[in-house]
Design an enzyme around this catalytic site. Structure first.
Site, PDB file in Angstrom:
ATOM      1  N   LYS A 202       0.840  -1.209   0.000  1.00 22.51           N
ATOM      2  CA  LYS A 202       0.000   0.000   0.000  1.00 22.51           C
ATOM      3  C   LYS A 202       0.874   1.257   0.000  1.00 22.51           C
ATOM      4  O   LYS A 202       0.621   2.215  -0.750  1.00 22.51           O
ATOM      5  CB  LYS A 202      -0.915  -0.032   1.232  1.00 22.51           C
ATOM      6  CG  LYS A 202      -1.491   1.288   1.647  1.00 22.51           C
ATOM      7  CD  LYS A 202      -2.596   1.751   0.725  1.00 22.51           C
ATOM      8  CE  LYS A 202      -2.871   3.213   0.913  1.00 22.51           C
ATOM      9  NZ  LYS A 202      -4.244   3.612   0.868  1.00 22.51           N
ATOM     10  N   CYS A 256      -3.277  11.220   1.855  1.00 16.89           N
ATOM     11  CA  CYS A 256      -2.574   9.967   1.552  1.00 16.89           C
ATOM     12  C   CYS A 256      -1.170  10.222   1.011  1.00 16.89           C
ATOM     13  O   CYS A 256      -0.183   9.892   1.659  1.00 16.89           O
ATOM     14  CB  CYS A 256      -3.378   9.157   0.538  1.00 16.89           C
ATOM     15  SG  CYS A 256      -5.082   8.921   1.041  1.00 16.89           S
TER      16      CYS A 256
HETATM   17  N1  SAJ Z   1      -1.793  15.075  -8.454  1.00 17.35           N
HETATM   18  C1  SAJ Z   1      -0.916  15.759  -9.267  1.00 17.35           C
HETATM   19  N2  SAJ Z   1      -0.535  15.189 -10.459  1.00 17.35           N
HETATM   20  C2  SAJ Z   1      -1.010  13.976 -10.863  1.00 17.35           C
HETATM   21  C3  SAJ Z   1      -1.910  13.284 -10.019  1.00 17.35           C
HETATM   22  C4  SAJ Z   1      -2.294  13.860  -8.821  1.00 17.35           C
HETATM   23  O1  SAJ Z   1      -0.444  16.866  -8.942  1.00 17.35           O
HETATM   24  O2  SAJ Z   1      -0.631  13.515 -11.954  1.00 17.35           O
HETATM   25  C5  SAJ Z   1      -2.163  15.662  -7.145  1.00 17.35           C
HETATM   26  C6  SAJ Z   1      -3.671  15.900  -6.971  1.00 17.35           C
HETATM   27  O3  SAJ Z   1      -4.051  17.135  -7.497  1.00 17.35           O
HETATM   28  C7  SAJ Z   1      -3.810  15.844  -5.458  1.00 17.35           C
HETATM   29  C8  SAJ Z   1      -2.757  14.809  -5.039  1.00 17.35           C
HETATM   30  O4  SAJ Z   1      -1.878  14.694  -6.144  1.00 17.35           O
HETATM   31  O5  SAJ Z   1      -3.486  17.088  -4.852  1.00 17.35           O
HETATM   32  C9  SAJ Z   1      -3.306  13.450  -4.665  1.00 17.35           C
HETATM   33  O6  SAJ Z   1      -4.361  13.083  -5.543  1.00 17.35           O
HETATM   34  P1  SAJ Z   1      -4.477  11.632  -6.214  1.00 17.35           P
HETATM   35  O7  SAJ Z   1      -5.657  11.651  -7.085  1.00 17.35           O
HETATM   36  O8  SAJ Z   1      -3.191  11.243  -6.814  1.00 17.35           O
HETATM   37  O9  SAJ Z   1      -4.642  10.622  -4.977  1.00 17.35           O
HETATM   38  P2  SAJ Z   1      -5.568  10.543  -3.656  1.00 17.35           P
HETATM   39  O10 SAJ Z   1      -4.759  11.049  -2.507  1.00 17.35           O
HETATM   40  O11 SAJ Z   1      -6.894  11.163  -3.859  1.00 17.35           O
HETATM   41  O12 SAJ Z   1      -5.749   8.956  -3.540  1.00 17.35           O
HETATM   42  C10 SAJ Z   1      -4.597   8.124  -3.458  1.00 17.35           C
HETATM   43  C11 SAJ Z   1      -4.782   6.963  -4.447  1.00 17.35           C
HETATM   44  N3  SAJ Z   1      -3.535   6.242  -4.603  1.00 17.35           N
HETATM   45  C12 SAJ Z   1      -3.025   5.935  -5.833  1.00 17.35           C
HETATM   46  O13 SAJ Z   1      -3.570   6.253  -6.858  1.00 17.35           O
HETATM   47  C13 SAJ Z   1      -1.770   5.142  -5.860  1.00 17.35           C
HETATM   48  C14 SAJ Z   1      -5.892   6.041  -3.950  1.00 17.35           C
HETATM   49  O14 SAJ Z   1      -6.010   4.889  -4.763  1.00 17.35           O
HETATM   50  C15 SAJ Z   1      -5.614   5.608  -2.501  1.00 17.35           C
HETATM   51  O15 SAJ Z   1      -6.609   4.738  -1.985  1.00 17.35           O
HETATM   52  C16 SAJ Z   1      -5.571   6.852  -1.643  1.00 17.35           C
HETATM   53  O16 SAJ Z   1      -4.463   7.666  -2.130  1.00 17.35           O
HETATM   54  C17 SAJ Z   1      -5.382   6.441  -0.200  1.00 17.35           C
HETATM   55  O17 SAJ Z   1      -6.377   6.419   0.536  1.00 17.35           O
HETATM   56  O18 SAJ Z   1      -4.273   6.023   0.184  1.00 17.35           O
END
Ligand code: SAJ
Length: 410
Positions: A202, A256
């Site tokens: 994870k 996360c």
């Molecule tokens: N972000 C970027 N660039 C990207 C992708 C995201 O800047 O290319 C930013 C987003 O704007 C945001 C942050 O990253 O601020 C996090 O967003 P996210 O959509 O990447 O992830 P979370 O935190 O909403 O959810 C993540 C997910 N993990 C993965 O995709 C590996 C989700 O599946 C998990 O269950 C969750 O963390 C968790 O609960 O751990």
């Protein structure tokens, strides 16, 4: 089965509802008595599309109720927060206290599942001994697993059912029981590991994403330096069959990605730590861009206060961090999903010198550049997500600045 879900947050509550809607008798527990009272009245604060109706359905079955006190059950599922402290060290106090509460009612034949994201070794070295305070032995008298939640806020219901699920049981019997239980609603493949491998997996997933975003962010800063455009570079590079550059942006928020990598590295100076620093530093870059383009005491209108698109969740939101850096400006905030920032865009942009798009909420697609510029005093538009159409803004007379992009010097 009687299932106790400990922690009625954004994972615990939907999970409790899932089991209740599948006919199990679910008792959710939470330290927050207001939350408990609301669940018992069928009042839910979650705003995600579809989820509210699903929670209400669960309430209407009569299978879901909540309590501040833990009660004897067949299965205990721990969904409590695992934050970091000011020194980026994991705070496992909620897991410890959930474990102690379970130990006080644990009976032979019970199954205990830890869903919260935790540092490797927590199930075996922290939770197991706490549960054994009950006088019962894990593996012999009760079963124990780590089964990490991996759903994406914004699509919790879909991902709870459709995602693959990883189960890390302390032995085959524990894993088998947990697999049977989750099979009641998980449609994705369920695969088995030991608890520490499940914990590490994870963390590896979220670290992978954080590190990849950091690479995108560093490339974006380099593109600005070299007068080129990360968004074009990304598009071209991602044509390669083995390249997948993530999206740069104003920083990485949520509860996360900015947290979980610290469960692995704990203070060393390696790649993972460096990437956390790069992502945290992006908000300072946005602040510098605003400051360089906005006169002293200027008015700055900010679109988006949530941590990412189409959610109301503000935890670790880059915008909230940015606010702390913009003391010299008059700041106006807008977000269609965040209650306290839900207002008319016109009101927010009126007389603004600079407009900053921080979150690519789908609702912002309807913005008409000419209408906004008419209301603004200045003409600076900073897009940190590559969301707007640059030519529309430029044609309407804006000084349009895209994060990670500068005009080529030909
Ligand atoms: N972000 C970027 N660039 C990207 C992708 C995201 O800047 O290319 C930013 C987003 O704007 C945001 C942050 O990253 O601020 C996090 O967003 P996210 O959509 O990447 O992830 P979370 O935190 O909403 O959810 C993540 C997910 N993990 C993965 O995709 C590996 C989700 O599946 C998990 O269950 C969750 O963390 C968790 O609960 O751990």
């Amino acid at each position: 089965m009687r299932i106790s879900v400990i922690g009625l947050g954004y994972i615990g509550l939907p999970t409790a509802a899932m089991f209740a809607n599948r006919g199990h008798h679910v008792i959710g527990t939470d330290v927050d008595d207001k939350k408990v009272e609301n669940v018992n009245k069928g009042v839910f604060a979650i705003e995600e599309p579809g989820l509210l109706a699903f929670l209400r359905d669960a309430f209407n079955t009569g299978n879901l109720r909540a309590s501040v006190e833990i009660e004897p059950c067949d299965v205990f599922i721990i969904c409590v927060p695992t934050p970091i402290d000011d020194g980026n060290k994991p705070d496992l106090s909620y897991v410890e206290s959930a474990g102690k509460n379970i130990a006080s009612v644990l009976q032979k034949g019970n199954l205990v599942i830890l869903e919260s994201t935790v540092p490797p070794g927590t199930t075996i070295n922290l939770l197991k001994p706490i549960l054994e305070i009950s006088g019962l032995t894990a593996g012999k008298d009760f079963d124990l697993c780590h089964c990490p939640e991996r759903v994406m806020p914004g699509q919790i219901l879909k991902e709870l059912t459709e995602n693959r699920r990883l189960i890390g049981g302390i032995d085959t019997k524990s894993s088998k029981r947990a697999k049977e239980l989750y099979s009641t609603f998980v449609e994705g493949e369920i695969y088995i590991a030991d608890p520490t491998t499940a914990e590490f997996t994870k963390l590896a997933e979220n670290t992978f994403r954080d590190v990849n975003i950091a690479l995108a962010n560093e490339l974006a800063l380099l593109c600005e330096k070299h007068n080129t455009d990360i968004w074009k570079v990304r598009e071209m590079a991602n044509n390669h069959p083995r390249v997948d550059i993530h999206k740069p942006g104003p920083g990485v928020g949520g509860h996360c990605l900015p947290v979980d990598p610290w469960f692995l590295v704990n203070g060393d100076s390696g790649l993972i730590t460096k990437c956390r620093e790069i992502n945290d530093g992006m908000v300072e870059h946005v602040e510098a861009t605003i400051t360089a383009n906005t006169g002293q005491n200027g008015v700055v209108a900010i679109l988006g206060t949530a941590y990412k698109a189409n959610t109301e969740d503000k935890r670790n939101s880059p915008t909230m961090k940015l606010l702390g850096l913009l003391d010299d400006f008059d700041i106006r905030l807008h977000d269609p999903y965040v209650k306290e920032h839900r207002k008319s865009i016109d009101e927010v942009v009126e007389k603004a010198d600079t407009l900053v798009l921080m979150v690519d909420h789908r609702d912002y697609i309807d913005i008409v550049p000419a209408d906004i510029l008419k209301l603004m005093k200045g003409d600076v538009v900073i897009d940190t997500r590559n969301f707007f159409d640059p030519s529309e803004w430029k044609n309407a007379g804006a000084k349009y600045i895209l994060l990670g992009a500068r005009e080529p010097q030909i």
